[in-house]
Design a protein around this motif. Structure first.
Motif: not given
Length: 75
Positions: A61-75
């Motif tokens: 659910g992308n609850v934990f995210r930051s300025n530099f997501p590890v998913t490769g796409t902005p949150a």
């Protein structure tokens, strides 16, 4: 040590030797990335792949995210 003056007796030379002996990956720490950089600039490809797999499994659910997501796409 530096309170009143620069250290003497070879301390600066020893500090330079120690700094030169540190392993260097060529990557920046994640917290030092500029806004235009991505997590791929901070992690080796295999490490980033492992982080992405953990992210998909543990945080769909992308609850934990930051300025530099590890998913490769902005949150």
């Amino acid at each position: 040590m530096y309170m009143l003056s620069l250290p003497g007796d070879g301390v600066l030379e020893r500090q330079r030797e120690l700094a030169a002996a540190l392993p260097v990956s060529g990557r920046k720490p994640l917290t030092f990335l500029a806004p235009h950089e991505t997590a791929a600039d901070a992690f080796a490809p295999d490490a980033l792949a492992r982080l992405r797999a953990i992210k998909r499994e543990r945080d769909p659910g992308n609850v934990f995210r930051s300025n530099f997501p590890v998913t490769g796409t902005p949150a």
